[in-house]
Design a protein around this motif. Structure first.
Motif, short mmCIF file in Angstrom:
data_model
loop_
_atom_site.label_atom_id
_atom_site.label_comp_id
_atom_site.label_asym_id
_atom_site.label_seq_id
_atom_site.Cartn_x
_atom_site.Cartn_y
_atom_site.Cartn_z
N VAL A 160 0.85 -1.20 0.00
CA VAL A 160 0.00 0.00 0.00
C VAL A 160 0.88 1.25 0.00
O VAL A 160 0.63 2.21 -0.75
CB VAL A 160 -0.96 0.00 1.21
N GLU A 161 1.93 1.23 0.82
CA GLU A 161 2.84 2.38 0.88
C GLU A 161 3.50 2.63 -0.48
O GLU A 161 3.55 3.77 -0.96
CB GLU A 161 3.90 2.14 1.95
N GLU A 162 3.97 1.56 -1.11
CA GLU A 162 4.59 1.69 -2.44
C GLU A 162 3.58 2.21 -3.47
O GLU A 162 3.89 3.07 -4.29
CB GLU A 162 5.17 0.36 -2.90
N GLY A 163 2.37 1.66 -3.41
CA GLY A 163 1.33 2.08 -4.35
C GLY A 163 0.98 3.54 -4.19
O GLY A 163 0.78 4.26 -5.19
N ARG A 164 0.91 4.01 -2.95
CA ARG A 164 0.60 5.42 -2.72
C ARG A 164 1.74 6.32 -3.20
O ARG A 164 1.49 7.41 -3.71
CB ARG A 164 0.29 5.66 -1.25
N ILE A 166 3.76 5.64 -5.74
CA ILE A 166 3.64 5.63 -7.20
C ILE A 166 2.53 6.56 -7.65
O ILE A 166 2.68 7.34 -8.58
CB ILE A 166 3.42 4.19 -7.72
N TYR A 167 1.39 6.50 -6.96
CA TYR A 167 0.25 7.36 -7.30
C TYR A 167 0.63 8.84 -7.15
O TYR A 167 0.33 9.66 -8.02
CB TYR A 167 -0.95 7.00 -6.43
N ALA A 168 1.30 9.18 -6.04
CA ALA A 168 1.71 10.58 -5.82
C ALA A 168 2.69 11.03 -6.90
O ALA A 168 2.60 12.17 -7.39
CB ALA A 168 2.34 10.71 -4.43
N ASN A 169 3.60 10.15 -7.29
CA ASN A 169 4.55 10.50 -8.36
C ASN A 169 3.84 10.70 -9.69
O ASN A 169 4.19 11.60 -10.46
CB ASN A 169 5.63 9.42 -8.50
N MET A 170 2.85 9.86 -9.96
CA MET A 170 2.08 10.02 -11.20
C MET A 170 1.32 11.34 -11.21
O MET A 170 1.28 12.03 -12.23
CB MET A 170 1.12 8.84 -11.39
N GLN A 171 0.74 11.69 -10.07
CA GLN A 171 0.02 12.97 -9.99
C GLN A 171 0.97 14.13 -10.22
O GLN A 171 0.65 15.08 -10.94
CB GLN A 171 -0.65 13.11 -8.62
N ALA A 172 2.15 14.07 -9.61
CA ALA A 172 3.13 15.14 -9.78
C ALA A 172 3.57 15.24 -11.24
O ALA A 172 3.71 16.34 -11.79
CB ALA A 172 4.33 14.90 -8.88
#
Length: 177
Positions: A160-164, A166-172
């Motif tokens: 979950v931590e890794e997924g979050r 990755i999601y934050a990096n994609m948003q950025a």
């Protein structure tokens, strides 16, 4: 007269992982076939319930036997499911499916872990079905979305931590474009 006691301690790191879940806004609902007293003791050992939980009343601990929980009016069941960590003990396989369906009706995204043939329907119905790779049956593995190769709850928290991240990096990245 003699007395023999056996304790199967939780895996190292589970308590810390439960604390990380709390910090991340993830609620843990433990569904087990164990007796209520055993389930509450385990929940306290791994920080599903805080130390102060359970000292005043059973309602405060949010531990219910399956038949007790499902005997309540549905509105009360949904209210209980909306908040905090929870333990459902003496649960039957069908109870797991009912709980998944109720959580989905509350717009929650339930993840279900399991290892047996009886867990397969709930694993398939959950938004994220997670089977145990070592102790899990082939039926459970086939019904799930993810298989834990080490059968360790902490691995879910790490994922979950890794997924979050990755999601934050994609948003950025998308905002950068």
């Amino acid at each position: 007269i003699s007395l023999v006691a056996i304790k199967d301690p939780p895996r190292p790191g589970v308590s810390k992982s439960i604390d990380l879940c709390k910090l991340a806004g993830i609620r843990v609902i433990m569904i087990t076939g164990d007796a209520k007293a055993t389930a509450v003791a385990i929940a306290k050992d791994v920080n599903i319930f805080d130390d102060q939980d359970g000292t005043t009343s059973e309602t405060r601990t949010k531990a219910f036997e399956g038949r007790e929980f499902f005997a309540m009016p549905q509105s009360r069941q949904l209210e209980v499911l909306k908040h905090d960590n929870l333990v459902i003990c003496r649960a039957e396989p069908a109870d797991k499916q009912r709980l998944v369906k109720m959580l989905q009706s509350l717009d929650e995204i339930p993840a279900m872990t399991g290892d047996g043939v009886n867990d397969a329907p709930a694993l398939q119905q959950a938004s994220i079905g997670i089977a145990m790779g070592i102790s899990g049956t082939e039926v459970a593995k086939e019904a799930s979305d993810m298989v834990l190769v080490d059968d360790n709850f902490s691995t879910i928290v790490d994922a979950v931590e890794e997924g979050r991240c990755i999601y934050a990096n994609m948003q950025a990245f998308i905002n950068f474009l």
